[in-house]
Design a protein around this motif. Structure first.
Motif, PDB file in Angstrom:
ATOM      1  N   THR A 179      31.579  34.892  36.764  1.00 52.82           N
ATOM      2  CA  THR A 179      32.587  33.815  37.778  1.00 52.82           C
ATOM      3  C   THR A 179      33.671  35.132  38.592  1.00 52.82           C
ATOM      4  N   ASP A 180      33.710  35.039  39.430  1.00 51.51           N
ATOM      5  CA  ASP A 180      35.357  36.531  39.650  1.00 51.51           C
ATOM      6  C   ASP A 180      36.474  35.428  39.883  1.00 51.51           C
ATOM      7  N   TYR A 181      36.426  35.605  38.223  1.00 51.80           N
ATOM      8  CA  TYR A 181      38.498  36.069  38.783  1.00 51.80           C
ATOM      9  C   TYR A 181      38.587  36.741  37.275  1.00 51.80           C
ATOM     10  N   VAL A 182      39.951  36.164  37.408  1.00 49.80           N
ATOM     11  CA  VAL A 182      40.605  36.886  36.254  1.00 49.80           C
ATOM     12  C   VAL A 182      39.920  37.064  34.874  1.00 49.80           C
ATOM     13  N   TYR A 183      39.125  36.495  34.580  1.00 47.21           N
ATOM     14  CA  TYR A 183      38.802  35.901  32.941  1.00 47.21           C
ATOM     15  C   TYR A 183      37.933  36.573  32.582  1.00 47.21           C
ATOM     16  N   PRO A 184      36.755  36.440  33.266  1.00 51.71           N
ATOM     17  CA  PRO A 184      35.547  37.747  33.593  1.00 51.71           C
ATOM     18  C   PRO A 184      35.611  38.847  33.824  1.00 51.71           C
ATOM     19  N   ARG A 185      36.190  39.325  34.729  1.00 54.15           N
ATOM     20  CA  ARG A 185      36.673  40.436  35.239  1.00 54.15           C
ATOM     21  C   ARG A 185      38.308  40.831  33.801  1.00 54.15           C
ATOM     22  N   THR A 186      38.495  40.233  33.273  1.00 48.34           N
ATOM     23  CA  THR A 186      38.688  41.495  32.539  1.00 48.34           C
ATOM     24  C   THR A 186      37.953  41.241  31.314  1.00 48.34           C
TER      25      THR A 186
ATOM     26  N   PHE C 113      47.233  44.071  38.699  1.00 48.17           N
ATOM     27  CA  PHE C 113      45.950  43.427  39.039  1.00 48.17           C
ATOM     28  C   PHE C 113      44.909  44.467  38.561  1.00 48.17           C
ATOM     29  N   MET C 114      45.629  45.496  39.973  1.00 51.41           N
ATOM     30  CA  MET C 114      44.802  46.342  40.681  1.00 51.41           C
ATOM     31  C   MET C 114      44.699  47.590  38.880  1.00 51.41           C
ATOM     32  N   VAL C 115      45.369  47.371  38.132  1.00 51.49           N
ATOM     33  CA  VAL C 115      45.664  48.731  37.208  1.00 51.49           C
ATOM     34  C   VAL C 115      44.446  47.573  36.018  1.00 51.49           C
ATOM     35  N   PHE C 116      44.471  46.555  35.972  1.00 49.40           N
ATOM     36  CA  PHE C 116      43.117  46.071  34.979  1.00 49.40           C
ATOM     37  C   PHE C 116      42.146  45.960  35.212  1.00 49.40           C
ATOM     38  N   LEU C 117      42.279  46.102  36.627  1.00 48.81           N
ATOM     39  CA  LEU C 117      40.557  46.413  37.760  1.00 48.81           C
ATOM     40  C   LEU C 117      40.582  47.373  37.516  1.00 48.81           C
ATOM     41  N   GLY C 118      40.938  48.152  37.156  1.00 54.35           N
ATOM     42  CA  GLY C 118      40.638  49.946  37.487  1.00 54.35           C
ATOM     43  C   GLY C 118      40.888  50.910  38.450  1.00 54.35           C
ATOM     44  N   ALA C 178      36.026  35.311  50.746  1.00 50.40           N
ATOM     45  CA  ALA C 178      36.891  36.766  50.981  1.00 50.40           C
ATOM     46  C   ALA C 178      37.460  37.078  50.187  1.00 50.40           C
ATOM     47  N   PHE C 179      39.051  36.173  50.315  1.00 46.55           N
ATOM     48  CA  PHE C 179      39.903  36.561  49.327  1.00 46.55           C
ATOM     49  C   PHE C 179      39.801  35.977  47.883  1.00 46.55           C
ATOM     50  N   PHE C 180      38.675  35.301  47.216  1.00 45.58           N
ATOM     51  CA  PHE C 180      38.398  35.234  46.242  1.00 45.58           C
ATOM     52  C   PHE C 180      37.504  36.372  45.554  1.00 45.58           C
ATOM     53  N   ARG C 181      37.394  36.988  46.631  1.00 50.11           N
ATOM     54  CA  ARG C 181      36.013  38.420  45.516  1.00 50.11           C
ATOM     55  C   ARG C 181      37.652  39.572  44.701  1.00 50.11           C
ATOM     56  N   ASN C 182      37.261  39.420  44.130  1.00 52.12           N
ATOM     57  CA  ASN C 182      38.156  40.530  43.248  1.00 52.12           C
ATOM     58  C   ASN C 182      38.492  41.848  43.956  1.00 52.12           C
ATOM     59  N   ASP C 183      37.100  42.137  44.523  1.00 52.32           N
ATOM     60  CA  ASP C 183      37.191  43.486  44.536  1.00 52.32           C
ATOM     61  C   ASP C 183      37.620  44.027  46.505  1.00 52.32           C
ATOM     62  N   MET C 184      37.860  42.664  47.073  1.00 50.68           N
ATOM     63  CA  MET C 184      38.764  42.545  48.046  1.00 50.68           C
ATOM     64  C   MET C 184      40.074  43.273  47.987  1.00 50.68           C
ATOM     65  N   GLY C 185      41.145  43.417  46.430  1.00 48.46           N
ATOM     66  CA  GLY C 185      41.651  44.559  46.281  1.00 48.46           C
ATOM     67  C   GLY C 185      43.094  43.394  47.021  1.00 48.46           C
ATOM     68  N   GLY C 187      43.881  40.746  44.560  1.00 53.55           N
ATOM     69  CA  GLY C 187      44.146  39.976  43.698  1.00 53.55           C
ATOM     70  C   GLY C 187      43.267  38.615  43.085  1.00 53.55           C
ATOM     71  N   GLY C 188      41.996  38.189  43.282  1.00 48.95           N
ATOM     72  CA  GLY C 188      41.340  37.530  43.646  1.00 48.95           C
ATOM     73  C   GLY C 188      41.530  36.459  43.659  1.00 48.95           C
ATOM     74  N   ASN C 189      40.811  35.055  43.424  1.00 45.65           N
ATOM     75  CA  ASN C 189      41.829  33.922  42.714  1.00 45.65           C
ATOM     76  C   ASN C 189      43.150  33.932  42.362  1.00 45.65           C
ATOM     77  N   ASN C 190      43.448  34.559  41.184  1.00 47.12           N
ATOM     78  CA  ASN C 190      44.843  34.434  40.961  1.00 47.12           C
ATOM     79  C   ASN C 190      45.566  34.553  41.650  1.00 47.12           C
ATOM     80  N   GLY C 191      45.431  35.669  42.887  1.00 46.27           N
ATOM     81  CA  GLY C 191      46.215  36.288  43.840  1.00 46.27           C
ATOM     82  C   GLY C 191      47.363  36.155  43.555  1.00 46.27           C
ATOM     83  N   PHE C 192      48.572  36.646  43.631  1.00 45.52           N
ATOM     84  CA  PHE C 192      50.162  37.065  43.346  1.00 45.52           C
ATOM     85  C   PHE C 192      50.999  36.247  42.831  1.00 45.52           C
ATOM     86  N   THR C 193      51.355  36.484  41.545  1.00 45.38           N
ATOM     87  CA  THR C 193      52.502  35.910  40.897  1.00 45.38           C
ATOM     88  C   THR C 193      53.567  37.023  40.133  1.00 45.38           C
TER      89      THR C 193
END
Lengths: 415, 246, 363, 521
Positions: A179-186, C113-118, C178-185, C187-193
């Protein structure tokens, strides 16, 4: 008009909290001391209610359990339950409310990473204590949080190791579905690093993400089939989030993907998720956890019996995050007893090195990195929705919450 | 001959899903002329109005007002050209007062920013007062339009037309549902308005048309059946056939 | 002004309401001060109450924006949550940039989040967000442009009523996906915190919180006056006319498209501003804010308070959220019944909302 | 007791001295060992060809093989418990099922396949051929050749031929391998492609032949994949169609915006759960529980719809936006009510056997059964809906009321009743959609929320008031979505479809099939 702005008197709030409590039928006599308050911050409505309500019930069960044993420090333990409704900013608001208005001594809560990230600044600012019971992506360590679920090295890596071993079918190609969220991604990033280090090139790794609650898996499952048809033994590693698993497994079963051909190991599928599926077509697919309901251990028998009696349903299952909640609660109670105080700083200090004989059959210890050392178990799905444990580590494994497979961790700031 | 202020329809057809609402209709209304248009139900009277005011696009044909090709303009632009329309069912703005209704109709810049900056000058107010006087609504200036009687609503709408100061007025069944007294009042009002403007009145009520006493066009099945003074038209056998023959 | 003639003389009720509003604003302004009193003081107000009130003020601004579009121009947008969220994201991007090397990975530019998404470079659309004025501008500009495009297309094709609602709902839904997608840049589901500071002030300091509170309050008051000015101008009457009889307005020579577009874009920009004030106060922004349910809820605040009354919209935002906060605590299992029941009751029994109840049956 | 058993074992061992040495018993003991031993034992038993091994291996695969503490293996069957080694009746006390893992399962499949190739039962032979195909070992070649020669059922012959080809591919002799390549080139499946690729890596000498085979194979696969995508699109479309059909009635025909529509779908799914629970344990009823759930779901959702219409919605006719907000509140209430009544967890819905697995269509196209049924079901529901509107008295009254309420009323039609029935009808259709969705999605209180926006988009896209438009709209959206998915990913595909829809509606606000007539103009 001022009324709504200060929406509740404290008395009304307390009355409400009392109403939300699951009161034990017979209350042992407690002294005059004020009760110890345990906050429960799990979603009871919205999308996450599916997973989180069971954790709320687990905490309430533990509260009842400890009161039945005479409470803690001679004081009664009281639960303050709120509903953050699967709404992440609401988690932060409710965390603040628990800490500042209900003045809880400890909080058990959160499931998703984003909810934890949302409350983390609040707990740090107000020096609260949160027990987080779900496996997660790591890359975090807060002094205000004790992580009782698994870090990636306590779940994902051993599972992939198993798939690549003789018993797991010697997989040479891996499909990472999540699922596209941080846990699977990481997790997948860590796994990719690990697989590369084991000689599996990127050409033999497929990575695909779907939104939450994705229900149409036809295309992805056929793509996996195609991916598997390249002449190498293939396995699926699934970090698909709870809700999307039912349709995913249905599609796997219907498209005839058998565990013998393409085994699928999942990190978010437990007994609770399987309760919603006809498990017969899934026999042999795998899950990696630190606890299964089928573990044979006295502590587990007690856990299952207490739970089924508490919830008044002899068929209700237990699962890993529930066990992690129970372990966290017991550990916190021990730490409070040891510190002879509920003061956060004292309890935190007392938590380190605390040990609990857990239902998973091992003695778990809290390390100074705020994570538990846990055993890793691989279970195969059985027709009855339970897991048959086919592999387990001989000892517990210390959590690596900062993964060595994420290169940036090398220049991470310490502290 | 100057085309200024002249309404010119030539070969206009409107087809809705195979149904010909207007069929090769041609009509010319000269500046300052008052024209009554009559015809049975479904003759295409309202569709003709819709075509002129831009609500409906003709399937084919030419619609011009002066030098402007109306088929290429939208309702607002056509209104701003100086073509005002009164609907069959009185439509005024219920949530606004009589005064506000007239103020909205007053000829002035129509853009949102202009409206935002709009300040009611003495001149504009005088004009509104004058129209209220003419339509007999002075006493009701501050009342919401919602509470006016049927006749008053009709007059308010006519008043709004006056505020627009149009060169061409299209009036659709102005006296439907009115008492005799009101009808008379309305006819007088319309005659007074006419003056230098062109007016097209669509009406069922032959007595009212007679009272207006102007040139009459008879529509039938979307096309012009007859044209001329009321007496001549009333004796046209084709008209008799259409009105009585079925 | 034509007010003397056009509107009835202010009734006693209207005067009372005005006085009450001023009193409430003054009380609100006092809250951060009372918060500074010692905790055992009788008038002390906890951080929790102050922070939650700050949040409600942002909601009230959003409610004003919705009321301007819906109550006056009849544009029931079910996508205002998207404008709110976009404003929040704009300021969130600024806050993320300000974290700088204080993130866990210590990268000087890239957020964690950008760092660990590479990611290796900052995406282009993140450029400039280190500047606060730019971020604030974007918080207004992006919602405005989106509203402009969606509105222009919809109004030009004369999409009205429920069709407009459905389209705006689809808009926020598409943005959420669209914003849920991490590839959008983003922060995906987590957004910003985990924001650290704003304009050089640490975000978790009491002073910063008070400043944000006052900024929100000032914006609320300012927005109210702006909306009041618009609705009392001739444009306001044009909007009401559009709401009640759109085609008639066209025949008067007004461009309905322009009028609607003006109010929709303005409303979206106000919503963006509300979102921009909201995010530093709650400390998180994520795609959940785009969820269609959020937008509907915001519309319901307006309905509860009374649409087309401005004050009512703000009142609705405060009262529904206060009720929600209270109920999620005292009745975690049952609050949805109460909230759902409220929506049903208000639409069915109180078409003019709470304010209508106060005013009685005036017309 | 233990002693008595021990004596029996001893006696048996003494009475059958010759068998004590036989390979079957030798290998059998391995099944009681660890996973590695089990796998080896299963392979040996399969290779041994002893017919006694088959029931034991099957029992192990099905979890019916028990192990006593002394490692004696027992088979549990309907008839009772017997000893694996001897077939003698035995006592299961103290015995536990033998656990296996995937590795053992793979070995078992091959072994059972080998042994069952000569089974008199056609279904067993077919399964065996499939198993041997997947196991593929050169040792199976003679066995397969013999079985193929005897086989009379064409379908099984094909399967066996394929298995033979696969086995030949891994033979040591290049000529035999070439035979395998040729046969597999015509198989037209991805599985065959995988085998060929594997062989190519193993024996580079055969590279050119294999490459040629792959080219022809890929051509077939490409066509199949296109057909598969189309099927997936139709399947997604049929789900959209079901979800939207009820809305096409309540919104399309009546103009009521019902945001609780998704919750009616959810109610239908829960009705399915209840019906299945009621049928559980009644053997003759169980297979029919799903068909039975259809009318039940229709009634439950329809009744809820009628109550909603009579109780609340009718007070808001002519105020669609208020209806929208109110029904949103109703949706919240329904969701929470179901959550409290049934729990927040997903509920298990059982798929009948006829809805599981894949069906092979002519041309070798594999389609999933459950989705096929959903497609069929959606078309049936659409047909019934059209029939109800076109050909029944109720449909006539409904059309009359929606076209001209006043005149209908003067003709003696009780318009209030018709409104209630129409709304109940649309809600009932939503309930039936819930039955179908319970087979492909989670049954949870949130079930409906995921479908509401899509449903509205489908109805508006197709043209409000046009059932044909809803059909075409739903199917085309499904197909477009699936066509985009491989390139854009599931999310972007959906976003793209939504944006496309918004643009389309702005271009053609009345949808694909606008309502005809002057009134609509």
């Amino acid at each position: 008009m001022t009324k709504p702005l200060v929406p509740f008197s404290r008395r009304a709030l307390m009355a409400g909290l009392g109403g939300a409590l699951a009161m034990p039928a017979i209350r042992p006599a407690f002294g005059q001391a004020a009760p110890i308050k345990v906050g429960v911050l799990h979603s009871l409505s919205g999308t996450m209610a599916i997973s989180e309500t069971a954790l709320r019930d687990t905490v309430l069960m533990m509260v009842e359990w400890i009161n039945g044993r005479g409470g803690l420090l001679g004081r009664r333990v009281e639960a303050a339950v709120v509903d953050p409704a699967s709404n992440w900013p609401l988690f932060a608001e409710k965390a603040r409310e628990l800490l500042q208005v209900a003045k809880v001594d400890v909080t058990f809560g959160c499931w998703t990473s984003v909810s934890r990230k949302s409350v983390l600044p609040v707990f740090e600012e107000l020096n609260g204590l949160l027990f987080y019971p779900v496996q997660y992506e790591g890359e975090e360590q807060s002094r205000s949080i004790f992580y009782t679920g698994a870090a990636p090295n306590q779940q994902a890596i051993p599972a992939v190791e198993y798939l690549m071993g003789k018993d797991g079918g010697e997989a040479k190609r891996i499909a990472l579905l999540g699922t596209d969220y941080v846990y699977p991604r990481t997790t997948n990033r860590i796994l990719r690093g690990y697989l590369n280090s084991k000689g599996i090139t990127d050409a033999d790794i497929m990575e695909e993400y779907t939104p939450f609650g994705h229900s149409d898996w036809q295309g992805i499952v056929s793509r996996v089939k195609t991916f598997a048809a390249q002449g190498k033994k293939t396995a699926i590693v699934s970090t698909i989030n709870g809700d999307a698993n039912v349709p995913f497994y249905r599609e796997l079963g219907n498209q005839g993907i058998k565990a013998e051909d393409i085994p699928c190991v999942a990190f978010s599928v437990g007994e609770e998720e399987l309760a919603g599926i006809d498990a017969r077509p899934l026999v042999g697919h795998l899950a990696a956890w630190n606890y299964f309901m089928s573990v044979q251990a006295p502590a587990n028998t007690e856990f299952k019996n207490t739970w089924q009696a508490y919830i008044k349903n002899p068929r209700r299952v237990t699962n890993d995050p529930m066990e992690a909640t129970l372990v966290g609660f017991k550990m916190w109670a021990q730490a409070v007893a040891q510190a002879n105080s509920t003061a956060v700083d004292a309890v935190r200090e007392a938590m380190y090195g605390q040990k609990v004989d857990a239902p998973c059959g091992y003695s778990l210890e809290m390390h100074r990195n705020h994570h538990l050392a846990k055993p890793v178990m691989i279970g195969e799905i059985q027709a009855d929705g339970q897991f048959s444990i086919v592999s387990r580590t001989p000892t517990t494994i210390v959590a690596e919450n900062w993964s060595p497979f994420i290169p940036e961790n090398a220049n991470r700031r310490r502290g | 001959m100057s085309t200024k202020g002249r309404l010119y329809l030539d070969g206009v057809s409107v087809v809705f899903d195979g149904f010909r609402a207007l069929n090769n209709l041609s009509l010319v209304v000269e500046p300052g002329e008052m024209r009554a248009v009559i015809g049975p139900n479904g003759a295409g009277k309202t569709t003709m109005m819709d075509v002129i005011t831009g609500k409906t696009r003709p399937t084919s044909g030419t619609v011009r007002f002066g030098d402007h090709d109306l088929t290429r303009m939208d309702e607002a632009d056509i209104a701003n050209l100086g073509i005002g329309r009164k609907f069959q069912k009185p439509t005024v703005f219920d949530a606004l007062t009589v005064f506000e209704n007239l103020e909205l109709a007053l000829k002035a810049p129509r853009g949102p920013f202009a409206c935002l900056r709009w300040i009611l000058t003495g001149e504009a107010k005088a004009r509104i007062d004058q129209v209220m006087e003419e339509t007999g609504l002075t006493a009701r200036a501050g009342d919401l339009a919602a509470i006016l009687s049927h006749g008053q609503r009709q007059w308010l709408e006519i008043g709004m037309l006056l505020m627009q100061d149009p060169q061409l007025l299209l009036v659709d069944e102005p006296v439907a549902g009115m008492t005799d007294q009101e009808t008379e009042h309305t006819a007088a009002l319309l005659r007074r308005i006419a003056g230098e403007r062109s007016v097209v009145v669509v009406e069922h009520d032959l007595e009212f048309v007679r009272a207006l006493g102007r040139k009459v066009t008879v529509l039938h099945e979307g096309t012009m059946l007859s044209e001329g003074p009321i007496d001549q038209v009333q004796n046209d056998p084709r008209v008799i056939e259409v009105y009585l023959g079925r | 002004m034509s007010a003397t003639i056009a509107t009835p003389t202010p009734s006693r009720l209207r005067l009372g309401l005005r006085a009450a509003t001023i009193a409430v604003i003054l009380l609100l302004a006092l809250m951060p001060v009372l918060n500074r009193l010692p905790a055992d003081h009788a008038l002390h107000i906890s951080d929790f109450v102050v922070s939650i009130t700050g949040k409600w003020i942002c909601y009230a601004i959003l409610a004003l924006a919705i009321d301007l579009a819906w109550g006056y121009a009849g544009l029931l947008s079910l996508g205002h949550g998207a404008f709110f969220a976009l404003g929040g994201y704009a300021i969130g991007m600024h806050l993320m940039r300000l974290i700088g090397p204080r993130g866990v990975y210590g990268h000087p530019v890239l957020p964690d989040f950008m760092v660990f998404l590479g990611y290796t470079d900052l995406p282009i659309f993140w450029w400039g967000f280190q500047s606060f004025p730019y971020a604030l501008f974007m918080a207004l500009f992006v919602p405005g442009v989106l509203a402009g495009v969606v509105g222009f297309l919809a109004f030009r094709s004369r999409i009205t009523g429920v069709y407009f609602s459905i389209i705006t709902q689809a808009m926020t839904y598409a943005l959420m996906l669209a914003f849920f997608r991490n590839d959008m840049g983003f922060g995906g589901n987590n957004g910003f915190t985990d924001f650290k500071e704003l304009l050089g002030m640490p975000l978790n300091a009491g002073g910063t919180r008070a400043a944000l509170f006052y900024a929100s309050l000032a914006t609320l008051v300012g927005t109210y006056f702006l909306c009041a000015w618009i609705t009392r101008s001739k444009l306001g009457r044009v909007l009401i006319a559009v709401r009640d009889a759109e085609s008639r307005v066209r025949f008067l020579g007004y461009s309905v498209t322009q009028a609607k577009l003006f109010v929709f874009v303005l409303s979206a920009m106000i919503s963006g501003l509300a979102g921009a004030l909201y995010v530093p106060q709650v400390g998180i922004i994520n795609p959940g804010e785009f969820s269609p349910g959020n937008s509907i809820e915001a519309v319901i605040w307006v309905a509860v308070g009374g649409r087309g009354t401005l004050i009512g919209a703000a009142l609705g935002a405060f009262s529904v959220n206060a009720m929600k906060t209270w109920l999620t605590t005292i009745a975690p299992d049952l609050w949805l019944f109460a909230l759902g029941g409220l929506f049903v009751a208000v639409t069915l029994l109180l078409p003019k909302g709470l304010l209508g109840l106060l005013r009685g049956r005036r017309s | 007791m233990t002693r008595a058993l021990f004596l029996i074992v001893l006696l048996l061992a003494a009475s059958l001295p010759a068998h004590a040495q036989d390979a079957f018993l030798d290998a059998l003991a391995g099944l009681a060992g660890g996973f590695t031993q089990q796998a080896e034992a299963a392979e040996r038993l399969g290779a041994g060809g002893d017919p006694r091994a088959l029931p034991v291996l099957r029992a192990l695969a099905d979890g019916r093989l028990l192990k006593r503490p002394d490692n004696t293996l027992l088979i549990r069957a309907d008839a009772g418990v017997t000893e694996a080694a001897t077939g003698a009746a035995a006592d299961a006390a103290g015995a536990e099922p033998v656990r296996i893992n995937n590795r053992v399962r793979v070995a078992l499949r091959g072994a059972i396949g080998r042994l069952a190739l000569v089974s008199p039962d056609a279904a067993e032979r077919a399964a065996a051929a499939e198993a041997v195909y997947r196991t593929r070992s050169a040792e199976n070649i003679p066995l397969l050749e013999a079985a193929l020669a005897r086989e009379s059922v064409p379908r099984i012959r094909d399967q066996m031929a394929l298995a033979l080809a696969a086995s030949r591919l891994v033979a040591a002799d290049a000529t035999v391998q070439r035979q395998g390549i040729a046969a597999l080139a015509g198989a037209g499946t991805e599985g065959a492609r995988a085998l060929l690729l594997e062989a190519r890596n193993a024996t580079p000498a055969l590279g050119p032949e294999i490459d040629a085979a792959l080219v022809s194979l890929d051509r077939v696969i490409a066509v199949k994949r296109a057909a598969e995508t189309l099927y997936q699109g139709l399947s997604l479309g049929s789900v959209l169609l079901l979800a939207a059909l009820g809305l096409a009635v309540t919104f399309g025909v009546m103009g009521v915006i019902n945001m609780a529509h998704g919750e009616f779908v959810m109610l239908g799914a829960y009705a399915t759960v209840v019906v299945q629970d009621a049928c559980r344990g009644i053997p003759w009823l169980e297979p029919w529980s799903l068909p039975l759930a259809v009318p039940a779901a229709f009634l439950v959702a329809g009744l809820a719809g009628a109550m909603l219409e009579r109780g609340l919605i009718r007070h808001l006719y002519g105020r669609p936006l208020e209806t929208l907000l109110m029904t949103f509140g109703v949706g919240m209430i329904l969701q929470q009510a179901v959550r409290l009544a049934f729990g927040a967890q997903n509920r298990e819905v059982i798929s009948p056997a006829w809805m599981m697995g894949t069906l092979e269509l002519p041309g070798g196209l594999m389609v999933t059964q459950n989705r096929l049924w959903v497609i069929v079901f959606s078309l049936v529901v659409l047909g019934l809906t059209i029939a109800a509107i076109r050909f029944t008295r109720f449909g006539l009254e409904m059309r009359a009321v929606t076209q001209n309420r006043r005149i209908a009323a003067t003709m003696g039609i009780r318009t209030g009743r018709v409104d209630a029935l129409t709304f109940a009808f649309g809600s009932g259709i939503a309930g039936m959609a819930g039955v179908a969705l319970s087979q492909i999605d989670n049954v949870s209180p949130n079930l409906g929320t995921g479908y509401i926006i899509d449903s509205f988009m489908v109805v508006v896209f197709g043209g409000v008031g046009s059932l044909a438009g809803t059909l075409v709209g739903a199917l085309s959206l499904g197909v477009v979505n699936k066509l985009l998915e491989p390139y854009a990913g599931a999310v972007l595909a959906k976003v793209a479809v939504l944006v496309g829809l918004m643009l389309f509606i702005q271009r053609k606000p009345r949808g694909l099939f606008p309502q005809k007539g002057r009134a609509a103009g």
